[in-house]
Design a protein around this motif. Sequence first.
Motif, PDB file in Angstrom:
ATOM      1  N   UNK A   1      -3.149   1.761  -3.441  1.00 57.40           N
ATOM      2  CA  UNK A   1      -2.567   0.777  -2.543  1.00 57.40           C
ATOM      3  C   UNK A   1      -3.461   0.474  -1.351  1.00 57.40           C
ATOM      4  N   UNK A   2      -4.057   1.535  -0.771  1.00 61.85           N
ATOM      5  CA  UNK A   2      -4.911   1.328   0.406  1.00 61.85           C
ATOM      6  C   UNK A   2      -6.151   0.521   0.042  1.00 61.85           C
TER       7      UNK A   2
ATOM      8  N   UNK B   1       2.155   3.739  -4.363  1.00 64.25           N
ATOM      9  CA  UNK B   1       2.122   5.153  -4.727  1.00 64.25           C
ATOM     10  C   UNK B   1       3.469   5.648  -5.224  1.00 64.25           C
TER      11      UNK B   1
ATOM     12  N   UNK C   1       4.006   4.367  -8.768  1.00 60.60           N
ATOM     13  CA  UNK C   1       3.152   5.031  -9.755  1.00 60.60           C
ATOM     14  C   UNK C   1       3.651   6.439 -10.050  1.00 60.60           C
TER      15      UNK C   1
ATOM     16  N   UNK D   1      -8.291  -6.960  -0.149  1.00 62.81           N
ATOM     17  CA  UNK D   1      -7.692  -8.251   0.188  1.00 62.81           C
ATOM     18  C   UNK D   1      -8.183  -8.666   1.560  1.00 62.81           C
TER      19      UNK D   1
ATOM     20  N   UNK E   1     -12.096  -9.707   1.176  1.00 64.85           N
ATOM     21  CA  UNK E   1     -12.314 -10.996   0.538  1.00 64.85           C
ATOM     22  C   UNK E   1     -11.552 -12.095   1.258  1.00 64.85           C
TER      23      UNK E   1
ATOM     24  N   UNK F   1       0.828  -1.205   0.000  1.00 63.92           N
ATOM     25  CA  UNK F   1       0.000   0.000   0.000  1.00 63.92           C
ATOM     26  C   UNK F   1       0.859   1.250   0.000  1.00 63.92           C
TER      27      UNK F   1
ATOM     28  N   UNK G   1     -10.010  -2.998  -7.085  1.00 64.15           N
ATOM     29  CA  UNK G   1      -8.584  -2.809  -6.833  1.00 64.15           C
ATOM     30  C   UNK G   1      -7.851  -2.366  -8.085  1.00 64.15           C
ATOM     31  N   UNK G   2      -8.566  -2.129  -9.169  1.00 64.00           N
ATOM     32  CA  UNK G   2      -7.978  -1.654 -10.431  1.00 64.00           C
ATOM     33  C   UNK G   2      -6.975  -2.654 -10.986  1.00 64.00           C
ATOM     34  N   UNK G   3      -7.325  -3.933 -10.952  1.00 63.16           N
ATOM     35  CA  UNK G   3      -6.427  -4.948 -11.478  1.00 63.16           C
ATOM     36  C   UNK G   3      -6.838  -5.317 -12.886  1.00 63.16           C
ATOM     37  N   UNK G   4      -5.861  -5.430 -13.801  1.00 61.13           N
ATOM     38  CA  UNK G   4      -6.237  -5.895 -15.136  1.00 61.13           C
ATOM     39  C   UNK G   4      -6.707  -7.332 -15.032  1.00 61.13           C
TER      40      UNK G   4
ATOM     41  N   UNK H   1      -9.216   3.522 -14.084  1.00 63.25           N
ATOM     42  CA  UNK H   1      -8.086   4.148 -13.375  1.00 63.25           C
ATOM     43  C   UNK H   1      -7.012   4.579 -14.368  1.00 63.25           C
ATOM     44  N   UNK H   2      -6.787   3.760 -15.416  1.00 67.15           N
ATOM     45  CA  UNK H   2      -5.812   4.122 -16.448  1.00 67.15           C
ATOM     46  C   UNK H   2      -6.242   5.400 -17.146  1.00 67.15           C
TER      47      UNK H   2
ATOM     48  N   UNK I   1      -6.363  -1.727  -2.331  1.00 75.16           N
ATOM     49  CA  UNK I   1      -5.971  -3.132  -2.480  1.00 75.16           C
ATOM     50  C   UNK I   1      -5.892  -3.800  -1.116  1.00 75.16           C
ATOM     51  N   UNK I   2      -5.286  -3.111  -0.138  1.00 78.94           N
ATOM     52  CA  UNK I   2      -5.195  -3.693   1.209  1.00 78.94           C
ATOM     53  C   UNK I   2      -6.589  -3.928   1.783  1.00 78.94           C
TER      54      UNK I   2
ATOM     55  N   UNK J   1      -2.691   7.688  -6.460  1.00 84.31           N
ATOM     56  CA  UNK J   1      -1.660   6.693  -6.188  1.00 84.31           C
ATOM     57  C   UNK J   1      -1.824   6.112  -4.783  1.00 84.31           C
ATOM     58  N   UNK J   2      -2.027   6.998  -3.787  1.00 84.87           N
ATOM     59  CA  UNK J   2      -2.134   6.519  -2.402  1.00 84.87           C
ATOM     60  C   UNK J   2      -3.366   5.650  -2.218  1.00 84.87           C
TER      61      UNK J   2
ATOM     62  N   UNK K   1      -9.519  -1.245 -13.677  1.00 86.13           N
ATOM     63  CA  UNK K   1      -8.215  -0.915 -14.238  1.00 86.13           C
ATOM     64  C   UNK K   1      -8.368   0.043 -15.410  1.00 86.13           C
TER      65      UNK K   1
END
Lengths: 319, 667, 165
Positions: B437-438, A145, A148, B444, B447, A141, B392-395, B403-404, B440-441, B433-434, B400
């Motif tokens: 990541x948060x 950033x 990116x 995860x 789920x 996390x 989570x913006x995953x391809x 976000x792209x 995704x955490x 950007x921040x 994704x």
Amino acid sequence: MSAAPLATAGVSVLQLGAVMTGGPLLYGLMAKVRARAEGRAGAPIRQPLLDLRKLAGKERIHAGNSSAVLPLAPLVLIAATAAAVAIAPLISTRPALGTTADAFVVVFLLLLGSVAVALAGLDAGTAFGGMGASRAMTIGALAEPALLVAVLALSIQAGSSNLPHIVLATLAHPQWVASPERVLALFALVIVVFAEAGRIPVDNPSTHLELTMIHEAMVLEYAGPELALITLGEQMRLGLLLALVANLFFPWGIAAAASVPRVVLGLAVLAAKTAAIAGGVAVLEVSMAKLRLFRIPEILSAAFVLAILAVVTGLVVTP
Amino acid sequence: MSATLLVGGLGLGAAGALAGAALPARARVPAAAVLTAAACVASFAAAAGVLVSGGTIRVHSAEILPLTGVTLSLDPLGAVFVITTAVVGAAVSCYAAGYPARSMKSRAAAGLLPMFITSLLLVPAAASIATFMAAWELMALSSLLLLLTGHRRPEARDAAQWYAVMTHAGAAAILLAFVLMGAHAGGQSFDAIRAYASGLSPAVRSLAFVLALAGFASKAGAVPLHVWLPRAHPEAPGPVSALMSGAMVNLGIYGIVRTGDGLLGGGELWWWLTVVALGVASALFGALHAAASSDLKRLLAYSTVDNMGLVLIGVGASGALAVGGHAALAALAMVAALFQVMNHSAFKGCLFLGAGSVQHAAGTRDLDCLGGLLRQLPATAALFGIAALSICALPPFSGFASEWLLLQGFLRGFSAHSAATATALLAGVAALALTGGLTAAAFVKAFGIGFLGQPRTPAAAAAGEAAPAMVAGMALLAVPCVVLGVIPGTVMPLLARAAGTALGGAPPDPLRAGSGLAIAGSSDVVQPALLTAVLIAGLVLAWALVRVRVRARARRTEAWGCGRELQTARMQYTATSFAEPLQRVFDDVLRPDRDLDVSHLAESRYFEDALRYHSRIDDAVERGWYRPLIGLASRWGEVARRAQNGSMHRYLGYGFAALVVLLVVLA
Amino acid sequence: MITSSTVQWLRPLRSLFARPVTERLPPSPGPRPATRFPGSVQLRHVDAGSCNGCELEIASAFGPVYDAERFGARLVASPRHADGILVTGVVTRNMAVPLDKTLDAVPAPKVVVACGDCALGGGPFAGGYGVADSAGPLARPDVAIPGCPPGPVAITQALRALTGR
């Protein structure tokens, strides 16, 4: 021109094969440098390849309470890392998937691999898996950033986030290598590479103490061929990150056309560059102690701030 | 034709509300569901027609609302929101048809849900102040009453109070803004207001925008006006929370775009920089609280705040670039924001429906008590997983792609060479950007802890799969997550048309044609279809390699626990422990509330009988700003109570004094 | 200005280019048997009630002077990652079940390496009150390393027999 797509496909297969063997060899090289720095003879450089070959023939074991996520995660990791390798301009400036060769795609594909392994750690249903997943996602996390924004700094300077475009632009403007935004972005990326690849000072890949593990704890349940896939995926990830750092910042030697001598030269130069960077990483690893878990966010915030500074410098200094 | 479809759709929705309220118990829920789904299909068709043809549907009726009449006008911008709402509404109707909770089968709930969906379809099509406010209030009241179906629980009553106060304060602000804009406009239709807007003084225009921004941003869940969202969305029943997060918050965004770009004609730079600032704050705040929350629906609610923050950044960037004269860049940013709105509705709707299924099956929303649900509810868990991977913006999923596009919008925007815009875009990039990541955490955790591993309580172990209608509803929302991720280029021309309508003028198309996303005028391109093919090929090849090398099946044995003799499900990580490192890093912002109760044995103070540790993370804005304000208001109320001492003589005296003052003033 | 901390930092760089202190070992006696783990073997060490004498010798065997890693052997943390277990100590009652579980967790094909006299059934603690009745997997180890404690050379030679190097 039917030869051109065939040549591109051939170069891409060569690139994938190079990263699949080169990743383990880089691990072996780093272990050898570490051993020599400790005064030992050390295992031969090809040792990780021997380990993978042996693991591939062993029994598959699944934890009793796990679900389909556990066997699926290594496949997702390998597929995502291989797709990222297919996109990156490592040997030639025309990768196979050149139509989708975007820097942000590589970042998110690497995130896909990390999320898959973290979910597998939680699926094992043990305390270790949860601990590894929690720590890995916390570090991710904060490393995401920085990665990116550093990639964005490079894209702003080159005018596009297309990877071959960035490489060609750097070749056309060699003075960019010394520009302040490049230097700042390089520092930020190096710190992020340490975090993403799980090296000291962020994580110790050869620790035996579960309470100090971050990545190891997530894969504690894997055995046999699935462990080989996970290990190979991590080694390919390291190889890809080092090769990208080498080619985005010092791209000389990359093949601009698909002729055989240029491709061979490109492969040799790539091997030399990544070996040099890997040696440097190993020397840094030997010279530092692993950071406490709650000190790692400080170093990753520093990487983030450096990356933001790189973007600001690029915007302010642009003519 | 399209007008008939639109009006017919709204009529079908009203019929569904009547059916839900009037029919007997067995028939009311299926009948309402069918009629509402038909309404959504008709509205979808009408809106799709508008987007494809680029025209506008206009309908005016003087009969339905006395004095003002009802004016509807569906242009491409509104059509995007109608399409989004229609898909979510159809999925939720299907889900509600199978939802087993008693509270949603009463006459009130069965009638209110179609009314809620119809009002959500009506707001983007409303084209006069009266129609808009009527639809807005209908939406607010029906959702409030649906929230109150859980009125036996004190948390639900508390959430309803917060929601009622904040949504009506927001509606008051919006109405005031409209009045300021339309007071001398010579008519209350949006066309008249737009025509008159250039004649208003800049101070009035700015005041109107700020008021409208306050009202609409509160509805969209922007910090600091978001505090109702993490209370109301979790307490609402499953289908209602999916509608609130998947369709209602979008209308806040719609309002900002319509008022700022549409009615007030672009505005000034500082308006849009304020919008970006609100977006940055919301994105960071929402992502952080989502990562730290262990209540599944509260996590999803904060994630809505986060995503709406990202959309606000896109909208603000678009407005700022438009003010600077860069029409193509503004169009790109607006397309990215609209695409994020569509994708967010799809995956957040799916996630909330899944959370509703989980809450009903396991009896709790607390992630610390769940686990192992992938085996108990396989279809629900798989669909939840798809939506989680998408957020989570995953391809290769839709998150994704959007976000792209947002990143590309910011990257291009830097080339506009304006210092203020560049600073805003930099903050937006940092926030994006921040939060990546948060998020995704957070997911995860949601789920992995909720669905994987072993069940942590007997209730979770006894959970059963949801009804087929509920799974079908979720699947309907999961399909766009995949399809819009693999071939996003197909909807780009439609979104470009909507962005063009929003910004006015005819900006050039920001994206080249094709199934992937290719930015016009540059070499930035991504082909998710190709990526998907490569990923699937890689998966199949890796699987084949494993099976070729080791033919035997995997051996199932106990998980490795260092050889200890007893391993239980309680030894797994919980959601609170998963989030603990992140919570420690951001301790200054989150400030968890910690309590430790120690009770000692009677014999000696040195021996402890029981230890009770309680930790809770409150909303930081609520704790820091709202509680002091509420305290101030209640103290003021206490002071004012002194005037009410029960004496009839004093009350008569007040009346007499007021009459004297009035006479003096009038004279 | 070269401070003492700079000298500390440079020391690993110096040994990087110096000769390693690892001793050469004589080749293993007898013909090299065909092995199931050519070139690479990972072992999970289990302390089944040892006095830590064997552990010190194992640590020395993996240290700079005797360096068993150069022959492809490695100690790993999880038995799932291992090819077998390296057991030290007489099997106590409390460690009997964990030892069985650890061996069960190792994927096939697997080996049991008994290190030290205690693991081979003898040693000073044999017949004690805390010792388990049956030795479990140590009743028939695949590789035996006698000694109390066995020296690092013996341990390294035994591991070389497993990897065939």
